[in-house]
Design a protein around this motif. Structure first.
Motif, PDB file in Angstrom:
ATOM      1  N   GLN A   1      -1.458   2.306  -7.614  1.00  4.06           N
ATOM      2  CA  GLN A   1      -0.895   3.632  -7.786  1.00  4.06           C
ATOM      3  C   GLN A   1      -1.047   4.506  -6.548  1.00  4.06           C
ATOM      4  OE1 GLN A   1      -2.259   5.504 -11.403  1.00  4.06           O
ATOM      5  NE2 GLN A   1      -1.722   3.720 -12.657  1.00  4.06           N
ATOM      6  N   LYS A   2      -1.881   4.066  -5.595  1.00  8.32           N
ATOM      7  CA  LYS A   2      -2.022   4.814  -4.358  1.00  8.32           C
ATOM      8  C   LYS A   2      -0.809   4.627  -3.449  1.00  8.32           C
ATOM      9  CE  LYS A   2      -7.083   4.461  -4.299  1.00  8.32           C
ATOM     10  NZ  LYS A   2      -8.252   3.885  -3.578  1.00  8.32           N
ATOM     11  N   TRP A   3      -0.078   3.525  -3.651  1.00 14.46           N
ATOM     12  CA  TRP A   3       1.027   3.254  -2.720  1.00 14.46           C
ATOM     13  C   TRP A   3       2.330   2.869  -3.400  1.00 14.46           C
ATOM     14  CZ3 TRP A   3       3.134  -1.782  -1.827  1.00 14.46           C
ATOM     15  CH2 TRP A   3       2.455  -2.833  -2.478  1.00 14.46           C
ATOM     16  N   MET A   4       2.379   2.901  -4.714  1.00 12.28           N
ATOM     17  CA  MET A   4       3.650   2.671  -5.392  1.00 12.28           C
ATOM     18  C   MET A   4       3.679   3.481  -6.683  1.00 12.28           C
ATOM     19  SD  MET A   4       3.335  -1.147  -7.093  1.00 12.28           S
ATOM     20  CE  MET A   4       3.405  -1.973  -5.507  1.00 12.28           C
ATOM     21  N   PRO A   5       4.873   3.839  -7.138  1.00  8.15           N
ATOM     22  CA  PRO A   5       4.979   4.606  -8.379  1.00  8.15           C
ATOM     23  C   PRO A   5       4.352   3.848  -9.554  1.00  8.15           C
ATOM     24  CG  PRO A   5       7.062   4.601  -7.201  1.00  8.15           C
ATOM     25  CD  PRO A   5       6.183   3.601  -6.514  1.00  8.15           C
TER      26      PRO A   5
ATOM     27  N   LEU B   1       4.443   4.557  -0.408  1.00  8.34           N
ATOM     28  CA  LEU B   1       4.979   5.171  -1.618  1.00  8.34           C
ATOM     29  C   LEU B   1       6.405   5.653  -1.392  1.00  8.34           C
ATOM     30  CD1 LEU B   1       4.561   6.161  -4.522  1.00  8.34           C
ATOM     31  CD2 LEU B   1       3.574   8.265  -3.565  1.00  8.34           C
ATOM     32  N   GLU B   2       6.675   6.211  -0.215  1.00 14.33           N
ATOM     33  CA  GLU B   2       8.038   6.651   0.107  1.00 14.33           C
ATOM     34  C   GLU B   2       9.000   5.468   0.143  1.00 14.33           C
ATOM     35  OE1 GLU B   2       9.125   9.962   0.527  1.00 14.33           O
ATOM     36  OE2 GLU B   2       7.131  10.263  -0.348  1.00 14.33           O
ATOM     37  N   ILE B   3       8.543   4.352   0.712  1.00 14.78           N
ATOM     38  CA  ILE B   3       9.389   3.154   0.767  1.00 14.78           C
ATOM     39  C   ILE B   3       9.685   2.641  -0.635  1.00 14.78           C
ATOM     40  CG2 ILE B   3       9.505   0.748   1.527  1.00 14.78           C
ATOM     41  CD1 ILE B   3       7.745   1.550   3.920  1.00 14.78           C
ATOM     42  N   ALA B   4       8.649   2.524  -1.454  1.00 17.70           N
ATOM     43  CA  ALA B   4       8.825   2.024  -2.821  1.00 17.70           C
ATOM     44  C   ALA B   4       9.776   2.919  -3.614  1.00 17.70           C
ATOM     45  CB  ALA B   4       7.472   1.935  -3.521  1.00 17.70           C
ATOM     46  N   SER B   5       9.610   4.213  -3.496  1.00 23.52           N
ATOM     47  CA  SER B   5      10.465   5.155  -4.223  1.00 23.52           C
ATOM     48  C   SER B   5      11.916   5.037  -3.769  1.00 23.52           C
ATOM     49  CB  SER B   5       9.966   6.584  -4.009  1.00 23.52           C
ATOM     50  OG  SER B   5       8.640   6.737  -4.495  1.00 23.52           O
ATOM     51  N   ALA B   6      12.119   4.862  -2.463  1.00 17.77           N
ATOM     52  CA  ALA B   6      13.478   4.709  -1.936  1.00 17.77           C
ATOM     53  C   ALA B   6      14.121   3.419  -2.433  1.00 17.77           C
ATOM     54  CB  ALA B   6      13.456   4.735  -0.415  1.00 17.77           C
ATOM     55  N   MET B   7      13.338   2.337  -2.469  1.00 15.76           N
ATOM     56  CA  MET B   7      13.873   1.071  -2.947  1.00 15.76           C
ATOM     57  C   MET B   7      14.323   1.178  -4.400  1.00 15.76           C
ATOM     58  SD  MET B   7      13.790  -0.985  -0.396  1.00 15.76           S
ATOM     59  CE  MET B   7      14.114   0.491   0.565  1.00 15.76           C
ATOM     60  N   GLU B   8      13.505   1.846  -5.194  1.00 23.37           N
ATOM     61  CA  GLU B   8      13.851   1.971  -6.617  1.00 23.37           C
ATOM     62  C   GLU B   8      15.103   2.821  -6.797  1.00 23.37           C
ATOM     63  OE1 GLU B   8      11.838   2.918 -10.951  1.00 23.37           O
ATOM     64  OE2 GLU B   8      10.702   3.386  -9.122  1.00 23.37           O
ATOM     65  N   SER B   9      15.160   3.957  -6.124  1.00 27.11           N
ATOM     66  CA  SER B   9      16.287   4.868  -6.322  1.00 27.11           C
ATOM     67  C   SER B   9      17.587   4.345  -5.711  1.00 27.11           C
ATOM     68  CB  SER B   9      15.958   6.246  -5.743  1.00 27.11           C
ATOM     69  OG  SER B   9      15.675   6.164  -4.357  1.00 27.11           O
TER      70      SER B   9
END
Length: 244
Positions: A64-68, A32-40
């Motif tokens: 939803q457990k591992w991505m926004p 989830l942290e990786i996905a959020s960083a990629m998006e931002s």
């Protein structure tokens, strides 16, 4: 190949390639942290996810457990992402002109493929010699930047890994250092380009790698010939000696 077709539509050095090898494991929280960083970060990316259970057929609840929420949908609308679950043609991806950086676990094969392709790296070691490899890339050769991972993480230490997340702001910062451009990024690209030329020369005709491989083959042929003729002369210096 769908991935290469997608890359063909992108500008040079505009896509981040994210892959941590086939044996890497991340908790849902870390993904989830990786996905959020990629998006931002605002940059385009290809993300290869090997985690067990992460398939194209997973439910929205599982995603939803591992991505926004609706992460893939948003990224696709913006034509910013391609998430690949399972195997991907890494060397073909790295060799594509659209790839601007490689986020890697610092496994030796991946590092060699990145260097030969001339791609700067974002280093995220997980265990074993990967932490030493990271220093070779970032501190010795200066062809990458670190996300700041400094804890040994294996899939058997899920609770420990959950408590030692690499947060999204650190990931995004590393991505931006290479993908936003700027003097530091340009210097890194120049250095990796120089190292690529040396690597290609080493494996080319008359290069050091080719010479050493040829010497090994010749030694093995010589060893086989000696054994075929009835033994190895162990009295001459520099020749093969019979194992005792």
């Amino acid at each position: 190949c769908e991935i290469l077709s997608w890359l063909n539509s992108k500008q040079p050095n505009s896509v981040l390639y994210v892959c941590f090898g086939s044996g890497a494991y991340f908790t849902d929280e870390q993904l989830l942290e990786i996905a959020s960083a990629m998006e931002s970060s605002g940059h385009k990316f290809i993300w290869v996810v090997h985690n067990k259970g992460r398939t194209e057929n997973e439910t929205e609840e599982d995603r939803q457990k591992w991505m926004p929420r609706e992460f893939e949908e948003r990224m696709r609308r913006e034509d910013r992402e391609m998430i690949r679950r399972g195997w991907a043609p890494q060397t073909l991806i790295l060799d594509h002109a659209a790839i601007g950086a490689f986020m890697t676990h610092c496994g030796w094969n991946s590092l060699m493929e990145g260097i030969c392709a001339g791609v700067p790296m974002i280093t995220w070691p997980l265990h074993s010699e990967q932490f030493f490899n990271e220093k070779l890339i970032t501190q010795v050769h200066g062809i990458g930047v670190e996300v700041g991972a400094d804890d040994w993480v294996l899939n058997i230490y899920v609770e420990y890994a959950t408590k030692n997340l690499v947060k999204r702001d650190r990931i995004e910062s590393a991505v931006r250092k290479l993908m936003d451009g700027g003097d530091e990024a340009m210097d890194i690209r120049r250095r990796v380009g120089e190292l690529t030329e040396k690597a290609k020369a080493a494996i080319g005709e008359g290069g050091s790698s080719q010479r050493k491989l040829t010497a090994l083959i010749e030694d093995l042929q010589k060893l086989k010939s000696m054994r075929t003729k009835g033994g190895i002369d162990d009295t001459k210096e520099g020749e093969f000696r019979r194992e005792k």
